[in-house]
Design an enzyme around this catalytic site. Structure first.
Site, PDB file in Angstrom:
ATOM      1  CB  THR A  12     -18.390   1.012  20.204  1.00 33.53           C
ATOM      2  OG1 THR A  12     -19.069   0.592  19.031  1.00 33.53           O
ATOM      3  CG2 THR A  12     -16.936   1.271  19.880  1.00 33.53           C
ATOM      4  CB  SER A  65     -27.032   0.220  20.819  1.00 32.65           C
ATOM      5  OG  SER A  65     -26.732   0.974  19.679  1.00 32.65           O
ATOM      6  CB  THR A  85     -22.690   5.785  19.802  1.00 32.43           C
ATOM      7  OG1 THR A  85     -22.128   5.114  18.675  1.00 32.43           O
ATOM      8  CG2 THR A  85     -21.665   5.938  20.896  1.00 32.43           C
ATOM      9  CG  ASP A  86     -24.693   2.472  15.623  1.00 35.73           C
ATOM     10  OD1 ASP A  86     -23.974   3.478  15.490  1.00 35.73           O
ATOM     11  OD2 ASP A  86     -24.446   1.383  15.064  1.00 35.73           O
TER      12      ASP A  86
HETATM   13  C1  SIN Z   1     -23.523   0.073  18.993  1.00 36.94           C
HETATM   14  O1  SIN Z   1     -24.297   1.023  18.865  1.00 36.94           O
HETATM   15  O2  SIN Z   1     -23.694  -0.836  19.828  1.00 36.94           O
HETATM   16  C2  SIN Z   1     -22.324  -0.037  18.116  1.00 36.94           C
HETATM   17  C3  SIN Z   1     -21.783   1.282  17.718  1.00 36.94           C
HETATM   18  C4  SIN Z   1     -21.287   2.136  18.849  1.00 36.94           C
HETATM   19  O3  SIN Z   1     -21.452   1.862  20.032  1.00 36.94           O
HETATM   20  O4  SIN Z   1     -20.670   3.182  18.521  1.00 36.94           O
END
Ligand code: SIN
Length: 329
Positions: free
Chosen positions: A16, A62, A95-96
């Site tokens: 993100t 991710s 973050t995932d």
């Molecule tokens: C991801 O993990 O690529 C999408 C969600 C995020 O980065 O918060």
């Protein structure tokens, strides 16, 4: 005496932080579509912190990171770290699954220089995107000599986490991560670093996995325990995988029918018992596992226990060695 600026390499993997959507909105967007260079252009003051290099690695959500990606990322980061002109590395990541990649790198990178991971909850095109500040503070931390030899660290929301300990706990707020006791490694205020304690468990060049071989050739999955969960599903998993991590209730517990499957199991699949709770811990249990058929994951979550089991099995560790891993890492 004027000190020369440090050189920090930024390795971009997507997420993100590099996401874009309708201008101003936070919810609907595509992760990993922008280059890190375009984010850097929005924070010119970052150039006062360090000389920056940008190394695109991949542009993924991710959730699509694979085991192969992890190994290639490890090799890529180690190659950059060996460059004598580079003083520290920042990895941008979604973050995932950030905590899984952070734990893997913390266990496997043969490095001494600071490696800082960061991400964002709002895409770069949102109102008040959080990515630029997270990136700015990550570069400040990577350039700080006090971050040397602390293992992989993560900077999100003014907080410095150990790559071993952090967990994403919130899918909406920018302050989306948490650690169980003893809490974060430190805090950031703008570019100022405040460290509180250093990670205790083995990491980076202290880890045996920083000196071992890859790729992964074992299959390890997670069985999520809940009331009335299906013992046949667990039987299937034990028959088809090299390792199964139980995400148990409470202290790594499960219903009687699941206990029966485990106590009667005679095959080669390694079973690790973890807790599905944020503040959970699983130790040996004479009540739930009187025959010691499982290995307790101690305080690791099921998805981190899975990474450690994958590394242990791929490196041909014995059951006793695997048991020891959960005490040391
Ligand atoms: C991801 O993990 O690529 C999408 C969600 C995020 O980065 O918060």
């Amino acid at each position: 005496m004027i000190q020369s600026k440090k050189t920090i390499a930024i390795v971009a993997t997507g997420g993100t932080i590099a996401g874009s959507g309708r201008i101003g909105e936070s919810a609907q967007y595509q992760a990993g579509t922008l280059s890190v260079v375009s984010i850097l252009e929005t924070i010119p003051q970052i150039n006062n912190l360090a000389e920056l290099q940008v190394h695109p690695f991949c542009s993924k959500d991710s959730n699509d990171i694979t085991h192969d990606d992890l190994i290639q990322l490890k090799n890529f980061v180690e190659e950059i770290e060996r460059d004598p002109n580079v003083d520290g590395i920042v990895i941008t990541h979604g973050t995932d699954t950030l905590e899984e990649t952070a734990f893997f790198l913390n266990l496997t990178l043969n490095v001494h220089k600071p490696v800082i991971m960061t991400g964002a909850m709002r895409p770069a095109t949102a109102t008040s995107a959080d990515g630029p500040m997270n990136l700015y503070q990550s570069v400040a931390l990577a350039a700080n000599p006090n971050a040397i030899d602390l293992g992989v660290l993560v900077v999100i929301g003014d907080t410095i986490y150990s790559g071993r300990d952090l967990t994403k706990i919130n899918s909406i707020k920018t302050d989306a991560f948490e650690v169980a006791a003893p809490g974060p490694v430190g805090y950031m205020q703008d570019d100022q670093v405040y460290l509180i304690h250093s990670p205790y468990r083995r990491h980076t060049h202290y880890s045996q996995f920083a000196h071992s071989t890859y790729p992964f050739d074992k299959k390890v999955e997670i069985f999520y325990v809940h009331l009335n969960c299906d013992p046949d599903l667990l039987r299937y998993m034990l028959d088809h995988y090299d390792g199964v991590v139980l995400a148990g209730t409470g202290a790594g517990n499960y219903p009687s029918q699941i206990k029966e499957v485990i106590q009667n199991y005679q095959g080669d699949c390694t079973i690790v018992r973890s807790s599905r709770l944020l503040e959970g811990a699983a130790f040996d249990s004479p009540i739930f596992d009187p025959l010691q058929k499982t290995i307790p994951a101690h305080r690791l979550s099921a998805h981190k226990a899975r990474i450690l089991l994958l590394l242990g099995l791929s490196n041909h560790c014995s059951k006793e060695q695997l048991r020891q891993l959960y005490k040391e890492y």
